[in-house]
Design a protein around this motif. Structure first.
Motif, PDB file in Angstrom:
ATOM      1  N   THR A  42      37.435  75.376  79.440  1.00 22.18           N
ATOM      2  CA  THR A  42      38.355  76.203  80.221  1.00 22.18           C
ATOM      3  C   THR A  42      39.181  77.088  79.297  1.00 22.18           C
ATOM      4  N   LEU A  43      39.634  76.515  78.204  1.00 23.64           N
ATOM      5  CA  LEU A  43      40.449  77.251  77.244  1.00 23.64           C
ATOM      6  C   LEU A  43      39.660  78.386  76.607  1.00 23.64           C
ATOM      7  N   ARG A  44      38.413  78.111  76.228  1.00 23.68           N
ATOM      8  CA  ARG A  44      37.567  79.163  75.641  1.00 23.68           C
ATOM      9  C   ARG A  44      37.376  80.303  76.636  1.00 23.68           C
ATOM     10  N   GLY A  45      37.199  79.952  77.909  1.00 26.35           N
ATOM     11  CA  GLY A  45      37.027  80.984  78.933  1.00 26.35           C
ATOM     12  C   GLY A  45      38.274  81.824  79.119  1.00 26.35           C
ATOM     13  N   ALA A  46      39.439  81.252  78.887  1.00 21.70           N
ATOM     14  CA  ALA A  46      40.697  81.963  79.103  1.00 21.70           C
ATOM     15  C   ALA A  46      41.160  82.761  77.890  1.00 21.70           C
ATOM     16  N   ILE A  47      40.948  82.217  76.690  1.00 18.94           N
ATOM     17  CA  ILE A  47      41.477  82.908  75.503  1.00 18.94           C
ATOM     18  C   ILE A  47      40.397  83.331  74.510  1.00 18.94           C
ATOM     19  N   GLY A  48      39.143  83.061  74.807  1.00 23.17           N
ATOM     20  CA  GLY A  48      38.078  83.459  73.893  1.00 23.17           C
ATOM     21  C   GLY A  48      37.774  82.375  72.878  1.00 23.17           C
ATOM     22  N   ALA A  49      37.204  82.807  71.759  1.00 19.50           N
ATOM     23  CA  ALA A  49      36.781  81.865  70.724  1.00 19.50           C
ATOM     24  C   ALA A  49      37.978  81.135  70.120  1.00 19.50           C
ATOM     25  N   LEU A  50      37.780  79.872  69.848  1.00 22.17           N
ATOM     26  CA  LEU A  50      38.804  79.052  69.204  1.00 22.17           C
ATOM     27  C   LEU A  50      38.602  79.130  67.696  1.00 22.17           C
ATOM     28  N   PRO A  51      39.673  78.958  66.923  1.00 18.86           N
ATOM     29  CA  PRO A  51      39.516  79.007  65.466  1.00 18.86           C
ATOM     30  C   PRO A  51      38.672  77.838  64.970  1.00 18.86           C
ATOM     31  N   SER A  52      37.961  78.085  63.883  1.00 17.15           N
ATOM     32  CA  SER A  52      37.192  76.993  63.280  1.00 17.15           C
ATOM     33  C   SER A  52      38.169  75.994  62.670  1.00 17.15           C
ATOM     34  N   HIS A  53      37.644  74.826  62.355  1.00 16.45           N
ATOM     35  CA  HIS A  53      38.500  73.799  61.769  1.00 16.45           C
ATOM     36  C   HIS A  53      37.713  72.986  60.757  1.00 16.45           C
ATOM     37  N   ARG A  54      38.461  72.323  59.867  1.00  9.89           N
ATOM     38  CA  ARG A  54      37.842  71.408  58.911  1.00  9.89           C
ATOM     39  C   ARG A  54      38.528  70.056  59.055  1.00  9.89           C
ATOM     40  N   LEU A  55      37.738  69.027  58.881  1.00  9.54           N
ATOM     41  CA  LEU A  55      38.284  67.679  58.997  1.00  9.54           C
ATOM     42  C   LEU A  55      39.021  67.293  57.722  1.00  9.54           C
ATOM     43  N   ILE A  56      40.249  66.868  57.873  1.00  9.34           N
ATOM     44  CA  ILE A  56      41.014  66.323  56.753  1.00  9.34           C
ATOM     45  C   ILE A  56      40.719  64.828  56.665  1.00  9.34           C
ATOM     46  N   ARG A  57      40.748  64.173  57.805  1.00 10.84           N
ATOM     47  CA  ARG A  57      40.390  62.754  57.912  1.00 10.84           C
ATOM     48  C   ARG A  57      39.377  62.648  59.053  1.00 10.84           C
ATOM     49  N   ARG A  58      38.136  62.376  58.681  1.00  9.25           N
ATOM     50  CA  ARG A  58      37.083  62.222  59.702  1.00  9.25           C
ATOM     51  C   ARG A  58      37.498  61.132  60.684  1.00  9.25           C
ATOM     52  N   PRO A  59      36.996  61.171  61.892  1.00  9.18           N
ATOM     53  CA  PRO A  59      37.349  60.102  62.843  1.00  9.18           C
ATOM     54  C   PRO A  59      37.013  58.732  62.258  1.00  9.18           C
ATOM     55  N   GLU A  60      38.013  57.866  62.224  1.00  9.79           N
ATOM     56  CA  GLU A  60      37.871  56.521  61.675  1.00  9.79           C
ATOM     57  C   GLU A  60      38.250  55.502  62.727  1.00  9.79           C
ATOM     58  N   ILE A  61      37.445  54.466  62.810  1.00 16.14           N
ATOM     59  CA  ILE A  61      37.702  53.395  63.772  1.00 16.14           C
ATOM     60  C   ILE A  61      38.380  52.248  63.047  1.00 16.14           C
ATOM     61  N   GLY A  62      39.435  51.712  63.648  1.00 12.75           N
ATOM     62  CA  GLY A  62      40.157  50.600  63.058  1.00 12.75           C
ATOM     63  C   GLY A  62      40.886  49.820  64.135  1.00 12.75           C
ATOM     64  N   MET A  63      41.786  48.985  63.698  1.00 11.81           N
ATOM     65  CA  MET A  63      42.557  48.157  64.623  1.00 11.81           C
ATOM     66  C   MET A  63      44.035  48.523  64.519  1.00 11.81           C
ATOM     67  N   ALA A  64      44.740  48.323  65.620  1.00 10.64           N
ATOM     68  CA  ALA A  64      46.187  48.536  65.639  1.00 10.64           C
ATOM     69  C   ALA A  64      46.828  47.389  66.402  1.00 10.64           C
ATOM     70  N   MET A  65      47.980  46.969  65.939  1.00 16.18           N
ATOM     71  CA  MET A  65      48.727  45.919  66.617  1.00 16.18           C
ATOM     72  C   MET A  65      49.511  46.549  67.762  1.00 16.18           C
TER      73      MET A  65
END
Length: 168
Positions: A42-65
């Motif tokens: 929806t956002l792309r349709g309303a404002i056009g192309a989104l800026p590219s991005h680079r991962l600083i911290r890739r998605p990581e799976i862990g535990m949280a209390m």
């Protein structure tokens, strides 16, 4: 801190910008990957192309209390652990977004971080809030209301019963 409010009895008072970010981060964390994909479409349709991005911290799976409070306001205690996924990225225009989502969906974490980064840009913020965050928040509220309505008939109200030997 004028105009700031506390989120609860044990929460510090936050400036309005941080309150706004806390709200959209909460909405993004609760949204499914499919809902976030739809929102970005929806956002792309309303404002056009989104800026590219680079991962600083890739998605990581862990535990949280997870911590709870007795009665919602009492003393804090450790409730248990949940699986969480986190991600941090930076858009080509320099905005950094982060996300922490419950579960193991790495795509959900990346999309939430991307939307957080886009929301950091004051030039885009109002448009994204109205096109993405508000509709997601309304859908989440409706889902919560349906869940409450379904469970309302099973609600039990507890009360104190005076035992016979306690009577004067």
């Amino acid at each position: 801190m004028e105009g700031a409010t506390a989120s609860g009895p044990h929460e510090p008072t936050l400036p309005p910008e941080q309150q706004a970010r806390r709200r959209w981060m909460s909405v993004l964390a609760r949204a499914s990957a499919a809902a976030l994909e739809d929102a970005l479409s929806t956002l792309r349709g309303a404002i056009g192309a989104l800026p590219s991005h680079r991962l600083i911290r890739r998605p990581e799976i862990g535990m949280a209390m997870v911590r709870g409070r007795a009665g919602g306001t009492g003393r804090a205690f450790n409730l248990g652990e949940i699986t969480m996924t986190r991600c941090t990225l930076q858009t080509a225009d320099g905005f950094v977004g982060s996300s922490y989502v419950a579960g193991r969906d790495q795509r959900q974490a990346e999309l939430a971080a991307l939307l957080d980064a886009l929301l950091q840009d004051p030039a885009r913020r109002d448009r994204i809030l109205s096109l993405v965050i508000e509709p997601l928040a309304r859908a989440q509220a409706q889902q919560r209301d349906r869940r409450v309505a379904r469970s309302a008939p099973t609600r039990v109200d507890f009360f104190t019963v005076v035992r016979g030997e306690d009577r004067a």
